[in-house]
Design an enzyme around this catalytic site. Structure first.
Site, short mmCIF file in Angstrom:
data_model
loop_
_atom_site.label_atom_id
_atom_site.label_comp_id
_atom_site.label_asym_id
_atom_site.label_seq_id
_atom_site.Cartn_x
_atom_site.Cartn_y
_atom_site.Cartn_z
N ARG A 161 -5.27 0.10 2.64
CA ARG A 161 -5.46 -1.34 2.73
C ARG A 161 -5.50 -1.73 4.21
NH1 ARG A 161 -1.29 -0.63 -1.20
NH2 ARG A 161 -1.92 -1.29 -3.30
N LYS A 185 2.47 -1.93 -0.55
CA LYS A 185 3.01 -3.19 -1.07
C LYS A 185 4.44 -2.97 -1.56
CE LYS A 185 -1.28 -5.46 -2.48
NZ LYS A 185 -2.03 -6.06 -3.60
N HIS A 261 -12.11 -3.92 3.11
CA HIS A 261 -11.64 -3.45 1.80
C HIS A 261 -12.71 -2.65 1.09
CE1 HIS A 261 -8.07 -3.65 -0.63
NE2 HIS A 261 -8.77 -3.91 -1.72
N ARG A 264 -12.03 0.98 1.33
CA ARG A 264 -11.02 1.45 0.36
C ARG A 264 -11.68 1.64 -1.01
NH1 ARG A 264 -5.37 1.40 -1.09
NH2 ARG A 264 -4.92 0.22 -3.00
N HIS A 287 -1.20 2.39 -6.14
CA HIS A 287 -1.14 1.42 -7.23
C HIS A 287 0.10 1.67 -8.07
CE1 HIS A 287 -5.80 0.76 -7.23
NE2 HIS A 287 -5.19 0.02 -6.32
N TYR A 296 -11.90 1.52 -11.35
CA TYR A 296 -12.85 2.38 -10.63
C TYR A 296 -13.61 3.30 -11.57
CZ TYR A 296 -10.84 0.66 -6.33
OH TYR A 296 -10.43 -0.16 -5.30
#
Length: 315
Positions: A161, A185, A261, A264, A287, A296
């Protein structure tokens, strides 16, 4: 379906906000800021959503389900998108949950309201040829260009990210083991393998470019960030965004269609196209849920359909 002009006309036609509703909204905003520490943009979105409803139908705290349904239906006719109405419903759920906790209501008028069905937007990935052109755009003969090439290589080679990339500390990379330690995150750390190209350009940046960029400092060892501006300050998200746009233009790509992005997304899509397992991709992307990664597979499936249509005699 309404137009932007219809939506502006609607907003202008609503009456001013009643004092009691303004006070109720302000109490709610103060409470969620104290509880959740939300950013200013998020608080502004809550305020905007609630003020719109209160202007449409005053007496915000006591509104029933019918009033909320009427407001959502009116916004739909005015052309507000499903995504905008879904965000509005999320704001209303939070507001009336707060009212329940404070004893201002005995029921939740949003309980049976269903959010609108949102179209599933697929991530926009670049082709492998476009990525190659973008990666070769910086002038690696200069310290800035060498830094930019290393950043683009890491962004694409590790699926980072933007925030993860610009916040990498100088100690993040272990070139001997070929891994990068990334804080994702929720401060969750993950180890991402460094490919040969990423290692090569990162090594060159650390050996040649970073010392040159830090040369004006009295204490270059004090610079904490991996990727720096002259003087030791870390590169910002905005600066990296501008960097990607410049490189896209230099590579002959449309800057309006290229974003940080997107690299990514391209990392994930290209890995799947070359046979990577979904669970491994989840770990590489950081994730927390496999369902986030699964989108994806739709991109990869679309790619296969295009290949079939283009190359199969019955396509």
């Amino acid at each position: 379906m309404g137009t932007p002009a219809d939506r502006r006309k609607l907003a202008q036609s609503l009456p001013p906000l009643a004092d009691a509703d303004a006070a109720a909204i302000e109490r709610f905003i103060d409470a969620i800021w104290a509880e959740n520490g939300l950013a200013g943009a998020s608080l502004a979105a809550y305020r905007r959503d609630l003020e719109g409803l209160a202007r449409f139908r005053p007496g915000l705290v006591g509104l029933d389900r019918g009033a909320l349904f009427d407001y959502l239906a009116m916004r739909t006719r005015a052309g507000y998108s499903p995504r905008s109405n879904a965000r509005l419903l999320s704001s209303l759920r939070a507001f009336y949950a707060h009212a329940l906790r404070r004893g201002q209501r005995s029921d939740d008028p949003t309980a049976l309201l269903q959010p609108p069905r949102l179209p599933r937007a697929l991530p926009k990935a670049l082709s492998e040829a476009q990525v190659e052109a973008l990666l070769h755009a910086p002038d690696a003969a200069t310290p800035h260009g060498l830094r930019d090439r290393a950043m683009l290589e890491l962004m694409y080679g590790c699926g980072l990210r933007v925030s993860e990339l610009v916040q990498l500390p100088a100690t993040a990379a272990n070139l001997r083991q070929g891994v990068l330690r990334v804080a994702g995150k929720g401060s969750k750390e993950r180890l991402v393998p460094l490919g040969e190209e990423s290692q090569h350009w990162l090594q060159r940046y650390l050996h040649d470019a970073r010392p040159a960029l830090l040369a004006p400092l009295r204490d270059p060892a004090g610079a904490q960030a991996l990727f720096v501006e002259p003087g030791g300050n870390p590169l910002t998200r905005q600066a990296f965004w501008a960097l990607v746009k410049r490189c896209a233009a230099a590579a002959g790509l449309d800057p309006a269609r290229i974003s940080p992005h997107g690299l990514r997304h391209s990392f994930a899509t290209h890995l799947l196209n070359h046979g990577a397992a979904l669970r491994a991709l989840q770990m590489l992307l950081g994730h927390s849920s496999l369902s986030t990664t699964q989108i994806y597979t739709l991109v990869a499936r679309e790619h296969l359909k295009q290949l079939h249509a283009r190359h199969h005699p019955r396509g």
